[in-house]
Design a protein around this motif. Structure first.
Motif, PDB file in Angstrom:
ATOM      1  N   TYR A  65      17.180  51.265  62.615  1.00 44.76           N
ATOM      2  CA  TYR A  65      17.190  52.581  63.260  1.00 44.76           C
ATOM      3  C   TYR A  65      16.358  53.601  62.482  1.00 44.76           C
ATOM      4  O   TYR A  65      16.417  54.796  62.775  1.00 44.76           O
ATOM      5  CB  TYR A  65      18.634  53.094  63.386  1.00 44.76           C
ATOM      6  N   ALA A  66      15.615  53.149  61.499  1.00 48.31           N
ATOM      7  CA  ALA A  66      14.862  54.069  60.649  1.00 48.31           C
ATOM      8  C   ALA A  66      13.664  54.652  61.389  1.00 48.31           C
ATOM      9  O   ALA A  66      12.966  53.953  62.116  1.00 48.31           O
ATOM     10  CB  ALA A  66      14.378  53.337  59.391  1.00 48.31           C
ATOM     11  N   PRO A  67      13.396  55.954  61.224  1.00 52.68           N
ATOM     12  CA  PRO A  67      12.178  56.530  61.781  1.00 52.68           C
ATOM     13  C   PRO A  67      10.971  55.960  61.049  1.00 52.68           C
ATOM     14  O   PRO A  67      11.071  55.574  59.872  1.00 52.68           O
ATOM     15  CB  PRO A  67      12.347  58.026  61.497  1.00 52.68           C
TER      16      PRO A  67
ATOM     17  N   PRO B 229       8.081  62.007  52.574  1.00 54.02           N
ATOM     18  CA  PRO B 229       8.378  61.202  53.765  1.00 54.02           C
ATOM     19  C   PRO B 229       9.334  60.044  53.479  1.00 54.02           C
ATOM     20  O   PRO B 229      10.236  59.768  54.281  1.00 54.02           O
ATOM     21  CB  PRO B 229       6.996  60.697  54.187  1.00 54.02           C
ATOM     22  N   ASN B 230       9.162  59.370  52.342  1.00 54.20           N
ATOM     23  CA  ASN B 230      10.058  58.259  52.002  1.00 54.20           C
ATOM     24  C   ASN B 230      11.496  58.735  51.802  1.00 54.20           C
ATOM     25  O   ASN B 230      12.450  58.091  52.243  1.00 54.20           O
ATOM     26  CB  ASN B 230       9.577  57.546  50.741  1.00 54.20           C
ATOM     27  N   SER B 231      11.646  59.889  51.132  1.00 54.13           N
ATOM     28  CA  SER B 231      12.988  60.425  50.896  1.00 54.13           C
ATOM     29  C   SER B 231      13.630  60.885  52.198  1.00 54.13           C
ATOM     30  O   SER B 231      14.837  60.741  52.395  1.00 54.13           O
ATOM     31  CB  SER B 231      12.928  61.590  49.908  1.00 54.13           C
ATOM     32  N   ILE B 232      12.809  61.460  53.078  1.00 49.83           N
ATOM     33  CA  ILE B 232      13.329  61.890  54.384  1.00 49.83           C
ATOM     34  C   ILE B 232      13.838  60.682  55.160  1.00 49.83           C
ATOM     35  O   ILE B 232      14.935  60.696  55.724  1.00 49.83           O
ATOM     36  CB  ILE B 232      12.228  62.620  55.187  1.00 49.83           C
ATOM     37  N   ARG B 233      13.036  59.629  55.184  1.00 54.95           N
ATOM     38  CA  ARG B 233      13.415  58.412  55.912  1.00 54.95           C
ATOM     39  C   ARG B 233      14.715  57.834  55.365  1.00 54.95           C
ATOM     40  O   ARG B 233      15.621  57.451  56.107  1.00 54.95           O
ATOM     41  CB  ARG B 233      12.277  57.394  55.795  1.00 54.95           C
ATOM     42  N   GLU B 234      14.813  57.804  54.052  1.00 56.64           N
ATOM     43  CA  GLU B 234      16.007  57.277  53.403  1.00 56.64           C
ATOM     44  C   GLU B 234      17.229  58.125  53.733  1.00 56.64           C
ATOM     45  O   GLU B 234      18.320  57.601  54.014  1.00 56.64           O
ATOM     46  CB  GLU B 234      15.776  57.232  51.895  1.00 56.64           C
ATOM     47  N   LYS B 235      17.065  59.461  53.726  1.00 58.79           N
ATOM     48  CA  LYS B 235      18.184  60.364  53.996  1.00 58.79           C
ATOM     49  C   LYS B 235      18.667  60.213  55.428  1.00 58.79           C
ATOM     50  O   LYS B 235      19.880  60.198  55.699  1.00 58.79           O
ATOM     51  CB  LYS B 235      17.756  61.810  53.735  1.00 58.79           C
ATOM     52  N   VAL B 236      17.725  60.094  56.373  1.00 55.83           N
ATOM     53  CA  VAL B 236      18.096  59.958  57.775  1.00 55.83           C
ATOM     54  C   VAL B 236      18.953  58.712  57.983  1.00 55.83           C
ATOM     55  O   VAL B 236      20.013  58.761  58.617  1.00 55.83           O
ATOM     56  CB  VAL B 236      16.845  59.899  58.677  1.00 55.83           C
ATOM     57  N   ILE B 237      18.513  57.599  57.442  1.00 49.69           N
ATOM     58  CA  ILE B 237      19.249  56.354  57.625  1.00 49.69           C
ATOM     59  C   ILE B 237      20.586  56.389  56.892  1.00 49.69           C
ATOM     60  O   ILE B 237      21.601  55.897  57.390  1.00 49.69           O
ATOM     61  CB  ILE B 237      18.411  55.148  57.156  1.00 49.69           C
ATOM     62  N   SER B 238      20.608  57.006  55.723  1.00 49.94           N
ATOM     63  CA  SER B 238      21.859  57.135  54.975  1.00 49.94           C
ATOM     64  C   SER B 238      22.877  57.937  55.781  1.00 49.94           C
ATOM     65  O   SER B 238      24.043  57.550  55.913  1.00 49.94           O
ATOM     66  CB  SER B 238      21.597  57.807  53.632  1.00 49.94           C
ATOM     67  N   LYS B 239      22.431  59.058  56.335  1.00 45.15           N
ATOM     68  CA  LYS B 239      23.325  59.927  57.101  1.00 45.15           C
ATOM     69  C   LYS B 239      23.761  59.244  58.390  1.00 45.15           C
ATOM     70  O   LYS B 239      24.939  59.284  58.766  1.00 45.15           O
ATOM     71  CB  LYS B 239      22.597  61.231  57.425  1.00 45.15           C
TER      72      LYS B 239
ATOM     73  N   ASP C 137      18.356  68.645  54.601  1.00 46.54           N
ATOM     74  CA  ASP C 137      17.896  69.186  53.317  1.00 46.54           C
ATOM     75  C   ASP C 137      16.432  68.834  53.081  1.00 46.54           C
ATOM     76  O   ASP C 137      16.014  68.639  51.936  1.00 46.54           O
ATOM     77  CB  ASP C 137      18.764  68.676  52.168  1.00 46.54           C
ATOM     78  N   ILE C 138      15.662  68.748  54.172  1.00 42.29           N
ATOM     79  CA  ILE C 138      14.226  68.479  54.030  1.00 42.29           C
ATOM     80  C   ILE C 138      13.594  69.553  53.155  1.00 42.29           C
ATOM     81  O   ILE C 138      12.732  69.288  52.321  1.00 42.29           O
ATOM     82  CB  ILE C 138      13.551  68.421  55.416  1.00 42.29           C
ATOM     83  N   VAL C 139      14.031  70.787  53.354  1.00 43.54           N
ATOM     84  CA  VAL C 139      13.601  71.899  52.497  1.00 43.54           C
ATOM     85  C   VAL C 139      14.733  72.198  51.519  1.00 43.54           C
ATOM     86  O   VAL C 139      15.894  72.358  51.937  1.00 43.54           O
ATOM     87  CB  VAL C 139      13.280  73.145  53.336  1.00 43.54           C
ATOM     88  N   GLY C 140      14.412  72.233  50.257  1.00 46.24           N
ATOM     89  CA  GLY C 140      15.452  72.444  49.256  1.00 46.24           C
ATOM     90  C   GLY C 140      15.071  73.473  48.216  1.00 46.24           C
ATOM     91  O   GLY C 140      13.902  73.610  47.848  1.00 46.24           O
ATOM     92  N   GLY C 141      16.051  74.217  47.762  1.00 47.79           N
ATOM     93  CA  GLY C 141      15.867  75.150  46.663  1.00 47.79           C
ATOM     94  C   GLY C 141      16.897  74.870  45.590  1.00 47.79           C
ATOM     95  O   GLY C 141      17.997  74.373  45.882  1.00 47.79           O
ATOM     96  N   ARG C 142      16.548  75.156  44.358  1.00 49.02           N
ATOM     97  CA  ARG C 142      17.485  74.901  43.261  1.00 49.02           C
ATOM     98  C   ARG C 142      17.442  76.056  42.277  1.00 49.02           C
ATOM     99  O   ARG C 142      16.370  76.439  41.790  1.00 49.02           O
ATOM    100  CB  ARG C 142      17.140  73.597  42.556  1.00 49.02           C
TER     101      ARG C 142
END
Length: 496
Positions: free
Chosen positions: A48-50, A104-114, A239-244
């Motif tokens: 189901y990964a984008p 992009p890799n982190s976004i893909r990973e986050k989507v599938i994780s969620k 959290d595609i956009v993040g601040g710390r």
């Protein structure tokens, strides 16, 4: 955000599965039931990964949302950074303010994780409620243990989902009968001893009870929001956009200055906070004599004030890893982007974290991704991956989790230092010598990671020089510079 669903697919699905609903009260025909699908479930749900190109477009189109967050932090938080010293008697509690767009890799990973977490949790909850209701109303075959029956229902639920890809609770009237048929096939419960009219009433009440548990989260119509589309990616990866905001000394008396500044941003109409999460440790895992209040970045009262100003939900999470921080979830949609969905409707996250905890988090994050070898990391981190997985195995896993938790607690309680501390307390210092291999000491892991970081940075620098981004992807006729100027004006003007 408008996310479309495929009604044709929905109708085909409903017409097909309805047949089991019509007949599930009738005696079982032995040749009519088999498990629906043989695909073994995996935690990643990678089918189901984008695709990478879609994630790349979403990352590129986050430029303006990212710039907006950056401007917010510059105006309201930067004045508390040490770099702005003009008065030696003034308190400057902020070490640094950072912002980023996920790769992009982190976004893909986050989507599938969620997405996979949502599916897994719903399957677990659905199967548990089915078992609970059935065991209260029907006699269970004595040759089966409760554990076996629970696992059998869970497996049946998983496979029904895999075959039909629909939210279980919303579609209980279709999914529940399939489970009943599977249970009857191996005679788990004595359904036939109950008169059919009473059985029908019980089953109908069970279905109604399951449907009452349905949630609209992640769902449109009879389908889950599609994680492979741009809108779906934005929905699952919030959290595609993040601040710390990294604090020098994260005592509540210092953090309140940042909390107050963000509260003012909310009152000015510049910042839209949707929820606030504070991660706190488990009292049972604290050192003797310590209290949870000793580890808080902000008091409940301080956070409630911000939550009330933002009309946002305040959530307290017990940290499982030991990681402590405040996460402020924000809505970065903007009326300036109303005519361009590609660059609008982003969500973001602002973290407030102590400097010493942040140092550990940068290493622990990579360990988290590699545990059980469930996540993919850049090839530049192969040396770290090989080293970590060589020693993270067997009984060591549990001890390493305890060591990590203890180290987070120690990092949070470290006294403020003007220069900061570059060395973590060792495995021996924390009492884990002989339990955790010295090769998994976080000082060792950080040294390996630092080398990998340099290789990754050099590779990314080469890529940026070849593919400098001059315009955003998507249909837009406004340059990035013009949009950034408008955003800056909207932040620094007195108009809300």
């Amino acid at each position: 955000m408008q996310i479309k669903t495929n009604n044709i697919v929905n109708n085909l699905y409903l017409n097909t599965i309805h047949r089991s609903f019509v007949n599930f009260l009738s005696p079982l025909k032995q040749d009519t039931v088999s498990f629906s699908g043989s695909t073994k479930l995996t935690p990643e749900y990678m089918q189901y990964a984008p695709d990478h190109s879609t994630c790349k477009n979403v990352a590129n189109n986050a430029v303006c949302a990212h710039h907006y967050m950056k401007l917010i932090l510059e105006k309201y938080v930067d004045p508390y950074k040490k770099i702005y010293i003009t008065d030696k008697n003034k308190n400057f509690p902020v070490y640094s303010v950072e912002s980023r767009i996920k790769s992009p890799n982190s976004i893909r990973e986050k989507v599938i994780s969620k997405y996979s977490k949502r599916i897994s949790n719903e399957s677990e909850n659905f199967s548990s409620k089915v078992f609970e209701n059935l065991s209260q109303n029907f006699k269970m075959n004595e040759k089966y243990s409760k554990g076996f029956v629970k696992n059998y229902i869970k497996k049946s639920t998983d496979e029904i989902y895999q075959a039909n890809k629909v939210p279980l609770f919303q579609n209980a009237e279709y999914c529940f009968p399939e489970i009943i048929e599977k249970l009857r096939k191996i005679n788990v419960f004595d359904f036939d001893s109950v008169p059919i009219n009473i059985r029908k009433k019980i089953f109908t009440e069970m279905v109604d009870s399951l449907k009452d548990c349905a949630s609209d989260d992640y769902v449109i119509g009879n389908r889950y929001i599609d994680p492979t589309t741009s809108d779906g990616i934005k929905y699952y990866a919030q959290d595609i956009v993040g601040g710390r905001i990294i604090m020098n000394d994260p005592d509540p008396k210092n953090t309140i200055l940042v909390i107050d500044s963000l509260t003012q941003a909310v009152k000015d109409g510049k910042l839209k906070i949707t929820s606030i999460e504070t991660n706190v440790p488990d009292q049972k895992r604290l050192p003797k004599g310590a209290q949870i209040s000793d580890y808080l970045y902000a008091t409940d009262s301080q956070l409630r004030t911000l939550a009330k100003a933002a009309d946002a939900k305040l959530i307290k999470n017990n940290t499982k890893s030991g990681y402590m921080a405040i996460h402020i979830n924000v809505d970065l949609s903007n009326s300036l982007f109303a005519d361009n969905d590609a660059i609008n409707n982003y969500k973001g996250e602002i973290q407030i974290i102590g400097r010493d905890v942040a140092q550990l988090k940068s290493v622990e994050d990579l360990c988290y991704k590699l545990k059980d070898n469930k996540n993919v990391v850049s090839s530049n981190y192969e040396p770290f991956k090989e080293h970590f997985l060589k020693y993270y195995k067997g009984n060591t896993k549990k001890h390493f989790e305890d060591y990590t938790y203890a180290l987070y607690l120690e990092q949070r309680r470290r006294p403020y230092s003007e220069t900061g501390v570059s060395v973590f307390p060792t495995i021996k210092d924390l009492g884990f010598e002989g339990k955790v291999p010295k090769e998994l000491d976080y000082n060792v892991l950080r040294n390996i990671k630092n080398k990998c970081d340099k290789n990754e940075q050099n590779e990314q620098k080469k890529k940026r020089s070849k593919h400098s981004l001059s315009r955003m992807d998507g249909d837009t006729h406004t340059s990035q510079d013009d949009l950034k100027s408008l955003l800056k004006y909207s932040i620094y003007s007195n108009r809300n």
